[in-house]
Design a protein around this motif. Structure first.
Motif, PDB file in Angstrom:
ATOM      1  N   GLN A 187       1.555   3.687 -15.282  1.00 15.74           N
ATOM      2  CA  GLN A 187       0.430   2.839 -15.249  1.00 15.74           C
ATOM      3  C   GLN A 187       0.741   2.363 -14.147  1.00 15.74           C
ATOM      4  N   ALA A 188       1.614   1.928 -13.210  1.00 13.56           N
ATOM      5  CA  ALA A 188       1.136   0.467 -12.273  1.00 13.56           C
ATOM      6  C   ALA A 188       1.303   1.339 -11.261  1.00 13.56           C
ATOM      7  N   VAL A 189       1.132   2.893 -11.209  1.00 14.45           N
ATOM      8  CA  VAL A 189       0.032   3.151 -10.329  1.00 14.45           C
ATOM      9  C   VAL A 189      -1.392   3.175  -9.821  1.00 14.45           C
TER      10      VAL A 189
ATOM     11  N   SER B 260       2.038  11.883 -11.502  1.00 14.41           N
ATOM     12  CA  SER B 260       0.755  10.684 -11.020  1.00 14.41           C
ATOM     13  C   SER B 260       0.174  11.808 -10.206  1.00 14.41           C
ATOM     14  N   ASP B 261       0.237  13.515 -10.457  1.00 13.95           N
ATOM     15  CA  ASP B 261      -0.418  14.399  -9.667  1.00 13.95           C
ATOM     16  C   ASP B 261      -0.263  13.582  -8.483  1.00 13.95           C
ATOM     17  N   PRO B 262       0.573  14.294  -7.608  1.00 10.28           N
ATOM     18  CA  PRO B 262       0.505  13.918  -6.057  1.00 10.28           C
ATOM     19  C   PRO B 262       0.339  15.343  -5.406  1.00 10.28           C
ATOM     20  N   ALA B 263      -0.227  14.683  -3.874  1.00  7.90           N
ATOM     21  CA  ALA B 263      -0.930  15.787  -3.800  1.00  7.90           C
ATOM     22  C   ALA B 263       0.710  16.367  -2.682  1.00  7.90           C
ATOM     23  N   PHE B 264       1.639  15.178  -3.040  1.00 12.55           N
ATOM     24  CA  PHE B 264       2.424  15.740  -1.120  1.00 12.55           C
ATOM     25  C   PHE B 264       3.950  15.301  -2.374  1.00 12.55           C
ATOM     26  N   LEU B 265       5.215  16.127  -1.847  1.00 12.54           N
ATOM     27  CA  LEU B 265       6.261  16.217  -2.851  1.00 12.54           C
ATOM     28  C   LEU B 265       7.320  16.467  -2.219  1.00 12.54           C
ATOM     29  N   VAL B 266       8.037  15.483  -2.321  1.00  5.26           N
ATOM     30  CA  VAL B 266       9.234  16.154  -1.521  1.00  5.26           C
ATOM     31  C   VAL B 266      10.453  15.856  -2.325  1.00  5.26           C
ATOM     32  N   CYS B 267      11.078  17.303  -2.379  1.00  8.41           N
ATOM     33  CA  CYS B 267      12.608  17.125  -3.357  1.00  8.41           C
ATOM     34  C   CYS B 267      14.121  17.403  -2.286  1.00  8.41           C
ATOM     35  N   ASP B 268      14.207  16.121  -2.573  1.00  5.93           N
ATOM     36  CA  ASP B 268      15.730  16.271  -1.426  1.00  5.93           C
ATOM     37  C   ASP B 268      17.670  16.804  -1.800  1.00  5.93           C
ATOM     38  N   ASN B 269      17.249  17.419  -1.834  1.00  7.73           N
ATOM     39  CA  ASN B 269      18.612  18.321  -2.204  1.00  7.73           C
ATOM     40  C   ASN B 269      19.096  17.871  -3.633  1.00  7.73           C
ATOM     41  N   ILE B 270      17.867  18.805  -4.415  1.00  6.19           N
ATOM     42  CA  ILE B 270      17.709  18.626  -6.360  1.00  6.19           C
ATOM     43  C   ILE B 270      18.697  19.053  -6.526  1.00  6.19           C
ATOM     44  N   THR B 271      19.857  20.524  -6.389  1.00  2.00           N
ATOM     45  CA  THR B 271      20.397  20.985  -6.865  1.00  2.00           C
ATOM     46  C   THR B 271      21.861  21.096  -6.499  1.00  2.00           C
TER      47      THR B 271
ATOM     48  N   ALA C  79       0.637  -1.605  -0.223  1.00  3.50           N
ATOM     49  CA  ALA C  79       0.000   0.220  -0.114  1.00  3.50           C
ATOM     50  C   ALA C  79       0.897   1.198  -0.645  1.00  3.50           C
ATOM     51  N   ARG C  80       1.811   1.234   0.583  1.00  2.75           N
ATOM     52  CA  ARG C  80       2.868   2.051   0.956  1.00  2.75           C
ATOM     53  C   ARG C  80       3.703   2.758  -0.087  1.00  2.75           C
ATOM     54  N   ARG C  81       4.181   1.616  -1.077  1.00  3.82           N
ATOM     55  CA  ARG C  81       4.735   2.091  -2.491  1.00  3.82           C
ATOM     56  C   ARG C  81       3.124   2.528  -3.520  1.00  3.82           C
ATOM     57  N   ILE C  82       1.945   2.380  -3.618  1.00  2.00           N
ATOM     58  CA  ILE C  82       1.351   2.827  -4.395  1.00  2.00           C
ATOM     59  C   ILE C  82       1.611   3.745  -4.187  1.00  2.00           C
TER      60      ILE C  82
ATOM     61  N   SER D 115       1.945   7.508  -6.323  1.00  6.68           N
ATOM     62  CA  SER D 115       0.844   8.245  -6.894  1.00  6.68           C
ATOM     63  C   SER D 115       0.391   9.613  -6.295  1.00  6.68           C
ATOM     64  N   ALA D 116       0.089   9.190  -4.801  1.00  2.00           N
ATOM     65  CA  ALA D 116      -0.503  10.803  -3.973  1.00  2.00           C
ATOM     66  C   ALA D 116       0.898  10.743  -3.887  1.00  2.00           C
ATOM     67  N   VAL D 117       1.830  10.366  -3.437  1.00  4.10           N
ATOM     68  CA  VAL D 117       2.977  10.797  -2.567  1.00  4.10           C
ATOM     69  C   VAL D 117       4.182  11.184  -3.610  1.00  4.10           C
ATOM     70  N   GLY D 118       5.180  11.811  -3.809  1.00  2.00           N
ATOM     71  CA  GLY D 118       6.443  12.158  -5.414  1.00  2.00           C
ATOM     72  C   GLY D 118       7.470  12.389  -3.960  1.00  2.00           C
ATOM     73  N   TYR D 119       8.372  11.733  -4.933  1.00  2.00           N
ATOM     74  CA  TYR D 119      10.291  12.172  -3.993  1.00  2.00           C
ATOM     75  C   TYR D 119      10.644  11.722  -5.557  1.00  2.00           C
ATOM     76  N   ILE D 120      11.907  13.158  -5.045  1.00  2.00           N
ATOM     77  CA  ILE D 120      12.649  13.719  -5.981  1.00  2.00           C
ATOM     78  C   ILE D 120      13.939  13.713  -5.491  1.00  2.00           C
ATOM     79  N   GLY D 121      15.215  12.586  -5.462  1.00  2.00           N
ATOM     80  CA  GLY D 121      15.864  12.997  -4.717  1.00  2.00           C
ATOM     81  C   GLY D 121      17.397  13.763  -5.482  1.00  2.00           C
ATOM     82  N   ALA D 122      18.304  13.557  -4.670  1.00  3.87           N
ATOM     83  CA  ALA D 122      19.149  14.481  -5.514  1.00  3.87           C
ATOM     84  C   ALA D 122      20.576  13.796  -6.413  1.00  3.87           C
ATOM     85  N   ASP D 123      20.115  12.309  -7.041  1.00  8.60           N
ATOM     86  CA  ASP D 123      20.692  11.645  -7.788  1.00  8.60           C
ATOM     87  C   ASP D 123      20.329  11.422  -8.883  1.00  8.60           C
TER      88      ASP D 123
END
Ligand code: SF4
Length: 605
Positions: free
Chosen positions: A119-121, A173-184, A84-87, A91-99
């Motif tokens: 399509q997976a989510v 996937s139109d997230p409602a919550f997005l984490v940008c982790d040191n992306i620059t 459930a967490r993976r889905i 979908s609703a939760v997005g994560y952008i990392g530094a690498d």
């Protein structure tokens, strides 16, 4: 007030080590509303990335979430079943990392990978609609020729484009919550500024709450509505950017602000009135071209023009900075200067002697007086050798000293760079990046060099650690009279320590002048663009709206005719696309390669 999107209460995360628990995050509580941007700032090792991942329910071995909850729209992300967490995460939760480089499968086209993930989510979207959505987003984040790029592989994307593709991946996937982790952090200053501008554009369209994490206080203050300061796994201050900058309450926040370089608010280091006429290093018309396989043809090759006719001199006791974006030829030049590679054309002289004509013994002696410190503090040290022996090895290679004398010098030099007596027996594996870089400095220092070439030496460190090592370089120079050549993409850092600066673009020096002229009266549009993109807490004289570049440099394989900056230059004229401007002497030690300066030209260089 919009809906409470995320609540973190009393979160503690520990590292399981040797059967015990080492605290990484302690009692962290925070909240995020929809459409809000919450900034998290702190130096490396403060727990930011562990927190970033915990916010999306991702706490994996050897870490354990020992206390607390992370609630997204009321659901505890840490307690929910993994599937459930993976889905939810896709979908609703997005994560952008530094690498971004390691986030895509190198064997599949970028666009296809994002479509598959959507399509997976999202069961409600078919392949055609998913592709259209991804194409629209690639276009939205300003990836040129999005339809063609959709089918290209990750290696065909530049670092900046891959980071944009990561943003598309998170937004698809139109997230409602997005984490940008040191992306620059891994990006060049101009590309990082473009990504920040893009985030500003996107945030007004997105119906999402964003947690934006960075080691850079100016970058966090640029975008956050509210922020928290993280130190050693604990939140030490909560504030708004304006309030924090005006009246930081916690000593750590005060230190964080004080360590930010002041660029235009203080005068730069002047060129010494009696600059030494002694030239330590002279680079004359140096050119290097690499022949590489052409991936578009069987058995074909192509020429990468990495360095094109570069000339400059480094005088005794001065600090010369060499700046420019990735791919401008800085690292090639550093390899040529240290004679790891040889130029195709031109001469490099160390203390008047042409390196090309040196015997093996002369080369060894030259390398003792001329030390190169590289960016990666992790791979520069033998992993199985205790630190003390690593430092001693530099002296042993050059011979001439007994064991006792070497041990004494090792002890003295380690103390000088701020390493402890006990560190002599430690292995590199347990040391931080900053400590390892101190070991590398000790290994160079013990040879008593005249010239230190620092090739992005501080780039892997956070601003606080950078500032500490810059203090160390200043102390060492005052004590030993070193000459420094700083090669870096970081203008703020170069501004602090250098008396003259050379700006490189696509293998050429396009501006060379004293630091004051470069920062206050730059003569080349590219220099102005670099300055407009520097993250700083000050009001900048060069506004991003006027100077910030679009796009990325052309390929050094396929250089355009005329000025190689013309495709990105806001002042390009017809002549610029036909004739290449030479580097000319503008007087007062200033050189520039731009047709706009033609009336000022006194004589060709
Ligand atoms: Fe811009 Fe032309 Fe100057 Fe090149 S020569 S920097 S294109 S104005």
């Amino acid at each position: 007030m919009s809906e409470r999107l995320l609540t973190v209460e009393g979160l503690s995360v520990d590292l399981v080590r040797d059967g015990g628990l080492v605290p990484v995050l302690r009692d962290v509580s925070l909240a995020l509303e929809g459409r809000q941007v919450l900034g998290i700032v702190g130096e490396s090792g403060s727990g930011k990335t562990v927190l970033a991942k915990a916010l999306v329910g991702w706490v994996a071995e050897p870490l354990v979430a020992s206390r607390g909850v992370v609630r997204f729209r009321g659901q505890d992300l840490l307690a929910m079943p993994p599937e459930a967490r993976r889905i939810l995460r896709g979908s609703a939760v997005g994560y952008i990392g530094a690498d971004p480089g390691s986030s895509f499968d190198p064997t599949l086209p970028v666009g296809r990978q994002i479509v598959e993930k959507v399509q997976a989510v999202r069961a409600d979207i078919d392949a055609r609609a998913a592709k259209k959505r991804v194409l629209d987003l690639l276009d939205r984040v300003h990836i040129p020729s999005a339809a063609r790029r959709f089918d290209e592989f990750p290696h065909q994307y530049s670092g900046g484009m891959l980071q944009r593709a990561m943003i598309v991946d998170a937004l698809a996937s139109d997230p409602a919550f997005l984490v940008c982790d040191n992306i620059t952090q891994p990006l060049d200053v101009t590309v990082a500024a473009q990504i920040m501008r893009l985030l500003h554009e996107l945030r007004s369209d997105l119906d999402a709450g964003i947690v934006f994490i960075s080691t850079s206080l100016p970058v966090v203050c640029d975008i956050a509505d509210e922020l928290v300061v993280l130190s050693r796994g604990e939140i030490v201050e909560r504030s708004t950017p304006a309030r924090l900058l005006e009246a930081p309450a916690h000593p750590y926040s005060q230190d964080l602000i004080a360590r930010n370089p002041i660029i235009w608010g203080t005068p730069p280091l002047p060129v010494p009135a009696e600059a030494s006429p002694r030239v330590i290093l002279a680079v004359d018309d140096v050119t290097k071209t690499y022949v590489v396989p052409d991936r578009t043809r069987f058995f074909g090759t192509q020429a990468v023009k990495a360095v094109r006719g570069v000339s400059f001199a480094v005088h005794g006791g001065e600090n010369l900075g060499l700046v420019g974006e990735s791919g401008c030829g800085k690292s090639t030049l550093s390899r040529l200067l240290s004679w790891v590679e040889q130029p195709d054309q031109g001469r490099i002289r160390f203390k008047g002697q042409d390196i090309a004509g040196m015997s093996a013994q002369q080369l060894l002696a030259m390398r003792k007086g001329f030390q190169l410190l590289l960016q990666d503090p992790f791979n520069c040290l033998p992993p199985n050798l205790p630190i003390g022996r690593s430092v001693a090895m530099s002296l042993q290679i050059h011979g001439g000293l007994g064991r006792k004398a070497i041990a004494e010098q090792v002890r003295a030099v380690m103390a000088e760079v701020g390493l402890k007596e006990d560190d002599r027996e430690r292995l590199p594996i347990g040391m931080s990046a900053g400590q390892r870089q101190r070991v590398n400095i000790a290994r160079a220092l013990i040879l008593e060099p005249e010239l230190l070439i620092l090739d992005e030496t501080l780039s892997a460190l956070d601003p606080m650690e950078q500032a500490r090592l810059l203090d160390l370089f200043e102390r060492l120079q005052a004590r030993h009279g070193f000459t420094y050549l700083f090669i870096s993409h970081d203008l703020a850092m170069v501004r602090r320590v250098c008396t003259r600066i050379a700006v490189m673009y696509l293998g050429k020096v396009v501006e060379l002048a004293d630091t004051r002229s470069v920062f206050f009266e730059p003569t080349h549009p590219y220099t102005r663009a670099l300055l407009s993109a520097v993250p700083t807490l000050e009001e900048k004289p060069f506004k991003a709206a006027d100077c910030l570049l679009e796009g990325e440099p052309p390929s050094p394989i396929d250089l355009p005719q005329g000025c190689s900056f013309a495709a990105r230059c806001p002042h390009a004229m017809p002549r610029c696309r036909v004739e290449e401007p030479p580097l000319v002497d503008l007087g007062g030690g200033r050189f520039s390669a731009c047709w706009l300066n033609e009336p000022e030209v006194s004589r060709a260089a």
